[in-house]
Design an enzyme around this catalytic site. Structure first.
Site, short mmCIF file in Angstrom:
data_model
loop_
_atom_site.label_atom_id
_atom_site.label_comp_id
_atom_site.label_asym_id
_atom_site.label_seq_id
_atom_site.Cartn_x
_atom_site.Cartn_y
_atom_site.Cartn_z
N ASP A 269 0.76 -1.24 0.00
CA ASP A 269 0.00 0.00 0.00
C ASP A 269 0.80 1.30 0.00
O ASP A 269 1.02 1.91 -1.03
CB ASP A 269 -0.97 -0.02 1.19
N GLU B 107 -2.57 -7.88 12.98
CA GLU B 107 -2.23 -7.65 11.58
C GLU B 107 -0.74 -7.31 11.41
O GLU B 107 -0.11 -7.74 10.45
CB GLU B 107 -3.09 -6.51 11.04
#
Length: 699
Positions: free
Chosen positions: A486, A683
């Site tokens: 990202d 995460e």
């Protein structure tokens, strides 16, 4: 919430899941079991138990609501006689559908030890809580997934009536007032509510009409015992933690991590939103292309629903990411392949069945309105020129590695091993699987080459091959979402002449895998073709991306003078040729890569490898998603490569071995300590403190 998830789970047998509900002062355990038999997929049962936590009051009241619904063609009805006071004994439902045939669904009263709240308000006379409350609804198929909202809407009507009847000052106690209406009638959705005082237990039993016998509480008890024993035995033989993590304190942790991973496997069905405009702006050939593509996306002239499609997938996080992610899947399936290769290959096949005629697979599978309800509108549309790292090819490599090893896999004492390892015990089964999938694999591979190519010739770049260069499509000034990394820093501003180190590395891994697949199934001409591509890619990685001054691999772009230049942001991108196994043990670049990995001022931290170098001016800036945190999937690739190098003769063998041991230890301790502290896997992890970040319950 003090934690929740599977304590143990096997998709073929069932497992135990615990919800540690600190807010409501109760731990709820669901023990789910599958019971084979018949011609419609078998039967199942679940035992639901509640245990008050240590800080709970003596009389802790808990309300539990179970619901069942029939979507599409079929029927589901409650067979109990309607009684305005509620149901005494077992709630009995009956239904049928084309896929399930006839079936019964029962919700038991539970053991005699169950206690219900006593009558403390006159409303109890019309709704005694020692009975089970059943409410039926007729719901449109498109709304069945909104069970929670439907329940609250239904319950609000009942609450309003009670308040109207008794007034605010004489209102019933909460456990009496927050109840559904007793209303058994024809419908396709049925709510079943039970209210308990203290500890409780009851069973839900689904019996297939074609099964030889119905499910009973005794059958569930036996199946729970068998599933627990089978899981423990298989885990100890197939996935038991290795030294130094074979101590008892790591056992529950290891089982929980794996069980929540495999327990996240699910089936999804529905339509998807796709932009098939093939707008010329999507070619991204002009300077300023990111502005042109943004305008093209706003037009949405060819955005439409496609499908329905179906997907069998392992999701990253049940509460937050309940959908399929293409590049996540390959990582999910690596440990699953050791446990159940047949299951793994079914999931891989499901993904490739989504491919369109060009070879594209959407990177996020947001199927149906329920899935879309969890995704912001701007991220729902999928674009057929967007790629994603081809991690599913890691599974093909794992399959071929196992076939070539000749080693017996699994547990010979497991009666299901002949199914779990069918492709390994009979190699011809694996080859047949690869042959059937091979046309799709080739189509996907050449779609990558056609759509994600990078420009060498226009900028006089010198390289072994004039064709092997790659660039992610779909980037803008802030993100390259298609890369999976990202917000990782990239050349600014974006330029159509960019070349991306991570993508050419993924292409090298993918090409190597295609060569091995072709060799395995006897496609010798194809194998030679892929070998040529592989050689050219490996050579071009050095020619196009190695920077002698920075002593690392870098993305390339084009400067104001139309010359190719490197833009070096040390971090995961810099070591991608290493991560994907494209650096051989004797590579002259390997020493510098290991320097970068092991330097505490660069990537090394006590908790794992940082995503971006500590020395970078972009470190921990902006969104800080891939700009410092430790990501376990990328660290796994590093650990695997270090292990491979530690087992291969070469000048860095001993060093790789030490780094492997240290990095492995750091990673396991980081995840374990946070699981122990919070009850969850996370995460990502903070490189300064080791604390879990972003999404919890992320396996």
């Amino acid at each position: 919430m003090a934690g929740y998830g599977w304590d143990e789970y096997d998709v073929r047998l069932g497992g135990r899941q615990t919800i540690h509900d600190a807010g409501n002062m109760i731990d709820i355990t669901t023990e789910f079991v599958k019971i084979p038999g018949g011609s419609h997929g078998g039967s199942w049962g679940v035992r639901i138990k509640g245990t008050p936590r240590e800080n709970a009051p003596e009389h802790l009241v808990t309300s539990i609501i179970f619901y069942a619904a029939m979507e599409g063609l079929g029927s589901l009805q409650v067979n109990n006689e309607e009684d305005e006071l509620g149901v005494e004994g077992t709630v009995k439902m009956e239904g049928s559908s084309n896929e399930l045939g006839g079936f019964t669904l029962e919700v038991t009263e539970g053991p005699e030890t169950n206690v219900h709240p006593p009558a403390t308000h006159k409303s109890y006379a019309s709704k005694p809580l020692d009975r089970t409350i059943v409410g039926s609804l007729q719901v449109e198929d498109a709304n069945i997934w909104q069970a929670k909202a439907l329940l609250f809407q239904h319950m609000k009507t009942e609450i309003d009536e009670m308040i109207s009847l008794y007034g605010n000052e004489n209102a019933p106690p909460p456990w009496q007032i927050f109840t559904i209406a007793n209303n058994i009638r024809e419908g396709n959705m049925h709510f079943v509510q039970k209210v308990f005082d203290g500890a409780f237990a009851f069973d839900v039993m689904f019996s297939s009409g074609s099964a030889p016998e119905s499910v009973t509480p005794e059958v569930i008890s036996g199946a729970i015992k068998s599933a627990t024993e089978s899981f423990s035995d298989r885990f100890s033989k197939v996935l038991a933690p290795k030294a130094p993590f074979n101590k008892s304190k790591y056992q529950a942790f290891a089982r929980s991590m794996f069980s929540n991973l495999i327990g996240g496997i699910g089936y999804f069905h529905g339509d998807a939103i796709v932009d098939r405009s093939y707008a010329p702006e999507y070619e991204e050939e002009n300077e300023g292309f990111w502005e042109e593509t943004a305008e093209a996306r706003q037009r949405q002239g060819a955005v439409k629903l496609e499908g329905p499609a179906e997907l069998y997938t392992s999701i990253p996080s049940r509460p937050f990411f309940p959908r399929g992610f293409l590049w996540d899947e390959g990582f999910h399936l690596i440990p699953v392949a050791d446990w159940d290769m047949d299951l793994t290959l079914d999931i891989v096949k499901s993904w490739f069945s989504l491919m369109d005629e060009d070879g594209w697979i959407g990177r996020e599978q947001i199927l149906g309105p329920e899935a879309r309800s969890k995704v912001p509108p701007e991220f729902q549309v999928q674009y057929p020129h967007y790629a994603n790292p081809p991690t599913l090819f890691l599974i093909f490599d794992a399959l071929i590695d196992k076939l070539e090893s000749g080693v017996s896999f699994g547990d010979p004492t497991d009666p299901l091993e002949s199914i779990r390892s069918a492709h390994l015990q009979t190699p011809e089964n694996a080859k047949d699987y690869l042959r059937k999938l091979y046309p799709l694999l080739k189509r996907h591979y050449f779609w990558f080459r056609k759509t994600q190519w990078g420009d060498i010739k226009s900028y006089d770049r010198e390289a072994f091959s004039t064709k092997e260069a790659y660039r992610w499509r779909g980037r803008n000034t802030k993100h390259v979402l298609t890369s999976g990394l990202d917000d990782y820093p990239r050349p600014q501003p974006p330029h159509p002449g960019e070349l991306h180190t991570d993508l050419i590395s993924w292409m090298g891994m993918m090409t190597r895998s295609m060569r091995r697949i072709a060799e395995t199934i006897g496609e010798t001409d194809d194998a030679k073709e892929f070998q040529g591509y592989e050689t050219a890619i490996v050579r071009n990685i050095d020619d196009l991306h190695w920077d002698n001054e920075a002593q690392t691999y870098c993305d390339a772009t084009v400067d104001d003078y139309e010359e190719s230049v490197h833009v070096c942001h040390k971090g995961y991108i810099s070591i991608f040729p290493f991560l994907t196994g494209l650096l051989q043990a004797e590579s002259p670049r390997l020493s510098a890569i290991l320097d970068l990995i092991s330097d505490p001022e660069e990537l090394w931290s006590p908790y794992g490898l940082r995503s971006l170098s500590l020395s970078s001016p972009d470190y921990a800036t902006g969104e800080n998603y891939w700009r410092s945190p430790v990501w376990i999937n990328i660290n796994y690739l590093a650990v695997k490569t270090l292990l491979d190098l530690s087992q291969s003769p070469g000048p860095q063998q001993q060093r790789a071995s030490k780094l492997y041991s240290s990095l492995r230890s750091n990673l396991v301790e980081t995840v374990f300590k946070e699981w122990e502290r919070t009850g969850f896997a996370w995460e990502q992890y903070n490189p300064e403190t080791g604390e879990g970040q972003r999404t919890q319950h992320f396996t």
